[in-house]
Design an enzyme around this catalytic site. Sequence first.
Site, mmCIF file in Angstrom:
data_model
loop_
_atom_site.group_PDB
_atom_site.id
_atom_site.type_symbol
_atom_site.label_atom_id
_atom_site.label_comp_id
_atom_site.label_asym_id
_atom_site.label_seq_id
_atom_site.Cartn_x
_atom_site.Cartn_y
_atom_site.Cartn_z
ATOM 1 N N SER A 539 0.847 -1.190 0.000
ATOM 2 C CA SER A 539 0.000 0.000 0.000
ATOM 3 C C SER A 539 0.890 1.251 0.000
ATOM 4 O O SER A 539 1.639 1.463 -0.942
ATOM 5 C CB SER A 539 -0.958 -0.041 1.191
ATOM 6 O OG SER A 539 -1.975 0.912 1.058
ATOM 7 N N ASP A 624 -10.011 -3.655 -5.022
ATOM 8 C CA ASP A 624 -9.352 -2.856 -3.991
ATOM 9 C C ASP A 624 -9.990 -1.475 -3.888
ATOM 10 O O ASP A 624 -10.102 -0.748 -4.876
ATOM 11 C CB ASP A 624 -7.866 -2.717 -4.333
ATOM 12 C CG ASP A 624 -7.024 -2.272 -3.149
ATOM 13 O OD1 ASP A 624 -7.550 -1.539 -2.300
ATOM 14 O OD2 ASP A 624 -5.855 -2.661 -3.089
ATOM 15 N N HIS A 659 -8.145 -4.905 -1.015
ATOM 16 C CA HIS A 659 -6.900 -4.405 -0.440
ATOM 17 C C HIS A 659 -6.241 -5.414 0.496
ATOM 18 O O HIS A 659 -5.017 -5.489 0.569
ATOM 19 C CB HIS A 659 -7.180 -3.108 0.320
ATOM 20 C CG HIS A 659 -5.978 -2.265 0.543
ATOM 21 N ND1 HIS A 659 -5.233 -1.722 -0.487
ATOM 22 C CD2 HIS A 659 -5.371 -1.858 1.687
ATOM 23 C CE1 HIS A 659 -4.235 -1.012 0.019
ATOM 24 N NE2 HIS A 659 -4.294 -1.080 1.328
#
Length: 687
Positions: A539, A624, A659
């Site tokens: 991320s 995501d 995610h």
Amino acid sequence: MQKEIVPPIAKKKPHTLVKHQQQRIDDYYWFNERENPDVIAYLKAENEYYQASTAHTKSFQEALFEEMKSRIKEDDQSVPYFYNGYYYITRFEKGKDYPIYARKKGSLEAPEEIMLDCNEMAQGHAYFHVTGISVSEDNRFISYGVDTVSRRQYTIHVKDLETHEVSPIRIENTTGGATWASDNVTLFYSRKDPVTLRPDKIFKHVLGKGCETDELIYEEKDDTFTVSVYKSKSKKYLIIESESTLTSEYQILLSATPHEKFKIFQKRVRELEYSISHFEDHFYIVTNKDDAYNFKVMKTPEGSTSIENWVDVISHKEEVLIEGIDIFKEYLVVSERFDGLNKIRIIPWKNPEQAYYLPFELETYAAYTTTNIDFDTEILRYAYQSLAIPSSLFDFNMRTQETVLLKEQEVLGGTFHKDHYKEERIWATAEDGTKIPISLVYKKDIVLDGSHPFLLYAYGSYGMTMEPYFSTTRLSLLDRGFIYAIAHVRGGEDLGRKWYEDGKLLKKKNTFTDFVACSKHVIAQKYTSPSHLYAEGGSAGGLLMGVIANTNPELYQGIIAQVPFVDVVTTMLDDSIPLTTGEYDEWGNPNEKAYYDYMLSYSPYDNVCEQGYPNMYISSGFHDSQVQYWEPTKWVAKLRCSNKNNTKIYLDTNMEAGHGGASGRFEALKEVAKEFCFLLDLEKIKS
């Protein structure tokens, strides 16, 4: 002769982006067309290339999966905690992927009541996640949120625990969490904007009524803020929290009067952060008021909550970060961080001069309070772990100072012994002279001669502290000769609030140069060498990976970038994308030229250039909600055309996840096995 495996090459469709009278040409802008068949075809082609290129490691991946799974106790359960007349337990059954949430009335010998069996609920879903479990004060109803897409848009359900019936009411597009008022029929919850996914509204639902009658209680109009709702530990107050990166605001309402109006606790003031806890006739406040950048503790009468009534309880210290408090009838427990390590301070209300710290002796560890729901107890529950010590849960008697070990995480298989590993904390020197801590673990028999594979992990954003935590999966690397380390770079809050402030906005590059300094340090100290050094981040940590791939590719044999945030400028200019506006205080607002120029100078996608790149494994999730799938996709397409090395660049997109990757207790291990095989294959370790 074996057929050559050729990577897919994406079509270039130049798209002109203009801002501040500057033009950028994005050849792969078209990847954000989610429904475009060509986009889906390209993602599938990338997945097929990855699968074909790593086919020779398939059996090793499966073996690693089984190896990692074999260390985990399948029929495991949490340590029970007592709340409002019941013991609550989360347990797993052998061969099943999802938790079972249960409780027992009054005694651990009482019959078990299963509240939710997520294994049954998950049937027929490729992805399944439950969050926000909340039980009404009369213990009859349970609310919970379900996500079957992995986009973090939860549907709230309500179940009658007496009849076991689930209400037909479905409250959609929420954060999943909900809070019961004291009347046991009124439920407050936060709903998300359907486009940006920002939690921006608080609603009130009354059992027995349809969702269409739910009342809008509060709407957060400032798009840099998110909202949530919860109940105080005392159960007396319902609390709405509005929060941005730098500013907070709370509203309170007596839980016994849910149909009255919420009252502002202290109106928002730019860069005033505070959180509140209710105890007896006061609120206790952890805040940065009066330039207390490492925070202090204050209190105010519950009838006079505005800032002019706040008085100090624990003063600010330059060297000590206050991370939170736990309030008990006889004690105040303060979670602190000093010199990068957790400290837990116990302060008796009646004799504050007799305060003391829980003793922790390792040079790198993680310790934190856990489930402490009751006020009237002298028992503090806390957890402790390190890179080599499994997570352990303790009950600590704050009066007698006696400690009872409740549970230590089991590592099955019989081969793990914590004294076979060595832990260290070393310090690298950054470009500006700042000392950066690195936590390491490796087998004790390793000779530091520069020949060993080394995996260096970092995150470095949002003030997130990367604790030196224990991992059973990591043993599969350590036992094969890897050294594992966490670089505690600026941008996290590892060494206090200033550590965070010095790694954000127009100081963001410190995060990247700190990591490079750590990389050079472990090479110089002969922990490893560039031909054996690997970097990992996900991320915002994937942003870090993208930057170092551009700036210092020569230092790394391979990089793992999980769901990486790499198209910084374009994303931060698009306020329709989830999270964008709320991130301005972290990255800056590129609508302002100074921030635009600074972001553009490091944005990984914008700075890909013709040079040799390390081997790279890049993962993504099609659903995501945090980092849109097209960011890593565009990045890989551009890297392919620019890479001058004969290295492998893989894009592995989970078409059914978001995610957090795959759901299920063991499915996630398959993703870890892919990453580990990427590393082990480069090291020519075959088993």
